[in-house]
Write an enzyme that holds these catalytic residues in place. Structure first.
Site, PDB file in Angstrom:
ATOM      1  CG  HIS A 102      51.691  26.866  22.248  1.00 38.93           C
ATOM      2  ND1 HIS A 102      51.678  25.486  22.279  1.00 38.93           N
ATOM      3  CD2 HIS A 102      52.482  27.241  23.275  1.00 38.93           C
ATOM      4  CE1 HIS A 102      52.424  25.059  23.272  1.00 38.93           C
ATOM      5  NE2 HIS A 102      52.917  26.109  23.902  1.00 38.93           N
ATOM      6  CG  HIS A 291      57.994  27.918  32.287  1.00 37.21           C
ATOM      7  ND1 HIS A 291      58.995  26.996  32.049  1.00 37.21           N
ATOM      8  CD2 HIS A 291      57.146  27.827  31.234  1.00 37.21           C
ATOM      9  CE1 HIS A 291      58.765  26.387  30.897  1.00 37.21           C
ATOM     10  NE2 HIS A 291      57.645  26.883  30.383  1.00 37.21           N
TER      11      HIS A 291
END
Length: 764
Positions: A102, A291
């Site tokens: 992020h 993920h």
């Protein structure tokens, strides 16, 4: 206290009688009183006085770190769970990957802004975006590492390196790491992130925008950030944004607007990741690779979660998103509202994410927080261990995951990765390296023992110089040959300025080094006056070839150096013709890139849609802000101060640098000479300024005595007379004693631009 006359309970300012609001009451700012004010002060961010480490040599300090011990410290911390914020599965690795992702994932290719380089995640607005929920805890967890290494290790480097270490402790081989990121010490006030909504809700209103005169403009969905029409008829993502929703890094994981449509989600993913410089394979690698680890958190509805860090009460000491349910963490944690893990082994690198995504059918369901997500239809599908309790849960997929299965092109990439796990591993490794280093610029800026030898095309590589540099005698001889070649001052200045001024300080891309001004796509950009430019380049290539035959030994001169040297020689001539015998600094050492070293598609993003330095404005692009505001942005990307911006514009105008050879802003009777005539005319009351059109984009400069038009101008010319801050600077250069100051200041600013990308000889 609320009352009838003051229903919102706003405070009254005791000094000016103005109503103020905010947590403790904040007075209206200049932007509130004068919303059309040109914020020239954006050019003066990052003041040295704001940096407590301004006297530190970061490159030297970083080189003295025991790098292996640093990584060992980080990895030990990652498996040491703290009671105040327990680690999922006893391993902080997954949440640190998210922190690093992020931090880097804000990068966007359109203007090079965002990214991990300055650790802007520590400040608003980024640090308080809904998508960054609880990353404040991740940074606080690694504070012991920052505390130990202090000034020798920036937050920006630590955040990315921690992400790498997190991958490594879970069995993933990282491609490499380059240090050298320098921390910012104040929030970024210049980057446009789109409309901000602070409560984390997805607002579906579509208000009308206005142009700079307040007239209605296009429809823009403030939540989804798509320009064009209603949300089921999106046309394009608003420029230069890359995230598709307010408060998010990429896309809404539930689908656009939470609609849980995988096909719509795939469209959003493709556009967003493309704007962040990733192709389809890199996109799938990042999503599928990321993920493979950890889980998403959605135990508590958003309306129960407290304010973001920037709005949190003082006693929380920089923490936001207070969760009042249960312990507020561990099994009660909420971030994006989606709950669960993608794989049965959330702390181990494997291919289970893709295997399960394609092996099972998935049905829509809701998380405990009410967010839309997907679970396997087959009750016998593998389970995933709970991150904190002694039980197992169903696997989870987001709409943005199902999108990879439904979109035909993404599906092909997924199948390739499923069939070749080693290839997938390599693809994710390189994509992660690109994600976390994309905004760092040339490899000359990378520090540390893990910098890969391999040059990546996204790093805009240039060849290593393998010859002896020209000296002062050679430089003087070359200047004479160039000036005797018949090339005009204007043409030589245009070639050098066009090469150097494409630089972006945001991601350190562009610049004269590499001579990409002679390659596609830059060579054919209309704002570079391509016909004239190629005449200059062909002449300089002839000089290069002829001079090489006369140089002794292994001495050579690159085309990149000749382009800059030609501009410097032209500026010297222009100053001499104006009565000043000066020398323009020149530093050789540039090399020439090849077409194979140039990513044409990526480089085309460097082309400005508007460039006030050349009075260029692409009318095919729809604009919602005036040209001078984009001009300010160009100056900001060149890392110019307001005085440098001002003096360069005045000089370039009298040197006839308009892209179309127009006379707009050429306020002089002696073009080609480096005079302060632009400023003298701009500040003179002998003239009046008349708009040529309703939009006030073009103007006539009329003689007050006769009424005749003497000059013409654009907004990018007259802003230096209309804006209070810029006018005061223009008046300095318009004064009777200012000609020599103007010439010297222009040369200093010119040299700065020519050297912006020379990280091979400067320490930044």
């Amino acid at each position: 206290m609320k009352d009838i006359e003051n229903p919102q309970g706003l405070s009254e300012c005791p000094f000016r009688g103005t109503r103020i609001g905010g947590a403790l009451g904040t007075a209206p700012q200049n932007e509130d009183w004068w919303p059309q004010r040109l914020p020239v002060d954006l050019l003066h961010q990052e003041q040295p006085v704001a940096n407590p480490l301004r006297d530190e040599n970061y490159k030297e300090a970083f080189s003295k770190i025991d790098y292996e011990q640093l990584k060992k410290d980080i990895k030990e911390l990652l498996v040491s769970s703290k009671d105040w914020w327990p680690a999922d599965y006893g391993n902080y690795g997954p949440q640190m990957i998210r922190m690093a992702w992020h931090s880097a994932g804000t990068y966007r290719i359109a203007d090079g802004r965002g990214g991990a380089s300055q650790a802007m995640q520590r400040f608003a607005p980024i640090g308080s975006w809904w998508d960054n929920g609880n990353i404040d805890k991740s940074r606080r967890l690694i504070w012991p590492i920052k505390k130990k290494y202090g000034a020798a290790l920036s937050w920006a480097d630590l955040i990315v390196l921690t992400g790498n270490c997190a991958l490594e402790i879970m069995g993933f081989p990282t491609f490499g790491f380059g240090g050298g990121r320098r921390d910012a010490w104040e929030p970024d006030r210049g980057t446009y992130w789109g409309p901000e909504f602070w409560d984390g809700k997805y607002i579906d209103e579509i208000p009308k925008t206005t142009d700079h005169k307040g007239h209605p403009g296009e429809m823009v969905n403030n939540n989804l950030r798509w320009v064009g029409g209603p949300k089921d008829e999106y046309h394009d993502l608003e420029n230069p944004l890359a995230a598709t929703h307010s408060n998010l890094i990429y896309v809404n994981p539930e689908g656009p607007g939470g609609n849980m449509d995988p096909i719509d989600s795939a469209r959003n993913i493709r556009e967003s990741f493309k704007r962040m410089a990733m192709n389809d394979e890199e996109t799938v690698a990042l999503i599928a690779g990321g993920h493979a680890f950890g889980k998403s958190h959605g135990a508590v509805p958003a309306d129960k979660i407290g304010a973001a860090p920037e709005a949190a009460p003082m006693h929380q000491q920089g923490f936001g998103w207070h969760n009042p349910v249960g312990s507020g963490n561990a099994e009660f944690t909420s971030t994006n509202g989606i709950e669960g893990s993608w794989t049965p082994n959330p702390t181990q690198w494997d291919n289970d994410y893709l295997t399960n995504l394609f092996k099972f059918e998935w049905k829509q369901t809701k998380s405990p927080a009410g967010a839309g997500q997907w679970t396997p239809v087959d009750p016998d599908a593998p389970k995933t261990p709970d991150a904190h309790l002694d039980k197992h849960e169903d696997l989870m997929m987001m709409t943005s995951d199902i999108a990879l299965k439904m979109d035909p092109e993404y599906r092909k990439v997924c199948e390739k990765f499923m069939n070749d796990f080693d290839y997938f591993t390599e693809a994710f490794s390189k994509a992660w390296y690109k994600l976390t280093h994309r905004d760092m610029g040339p490899k000359d800026r990378y520090l540390g023992p893990e910098v890969p030898e391999e040059d990546m095309i996204w790093q805009d590589p240039v060849p290593v110089r393998d010859y002896e540099l020209i000296d002062a005698v050679d430089i003087a001889a070359l200047k004479k040959v160039i000036l005797d070649s018949g090339l005009s001052v204007s043409a030589l200045v245009n070639a050098a300025w066009s090469a150097a001024s494409v630089y972006r300080h945001s991601d350190k891309r562009g610049g004269a080094n590499g001579a990409r001004i002679a390659l596609d796509p830059q060579n054919n950009w209309d704002l570079n006056r391509p016909a004239e430019l190629n005449q200059v380049l062909n002449t300089l290539k002839g000089i290069q070839s002829d001079f090489a035959s006369k140089l002794p030994g292994n001495k050579q001169v690159s085309l990149a150096d000749l382009v800059v040297l030609g501009g410097c020689a032209a500026v010297e001539k222009a100053a001499k013709d104006a009565g000043f015998d000066v020398e323009v600094p020149f530093t050789p050492g540039r090399t020439d890139a090849t077409p194979e070293q140039t990513d044409v598609e990526s480089f085309d993003w460097l082309k400005p849609v508007s460039d006030g330095f050349k009075n260029y404005h692409n009318d095919k692009v729809g604009y919602k802000i005036p040209a001078e505001r984009i001009f300010l942005d160009r100056a900001h990307l060149l890392n110019l101060s307001a005085p440098e911006w001002t003096v360069l514009t005045g000089g370039l105008r009298v040197l006839e640098q308009n892209f179309d050879h127009s006379k707009h802003g050429v306020f002089t009777e002696r073009p080609g000479q480096l005079t302060n005539d632009f400023f003298q005319v701009l500040t003179s009351m002998d003239y009046e300024w008349k708009p040529q059109n309703y939009e006030e984009t073009l103007f006539n400069i009329n003689d007050r005595a006769t009424g005749s038009t003497k000059y013409t101008a654009t907004r990018c010319d007259l802003v230096f007379g209309s804006n209070a801050q810029l006018r005061n600077l223009a008046e300095v250069y318009a004064a009777d004693d200012a000609q020599e100051r103007f010439v010297n200041d222009f040369i200093k600013a010119w040299d700065k631009v020519m050297m912006l990308d020379r990280y091979d000889v400067k320490d930044e």
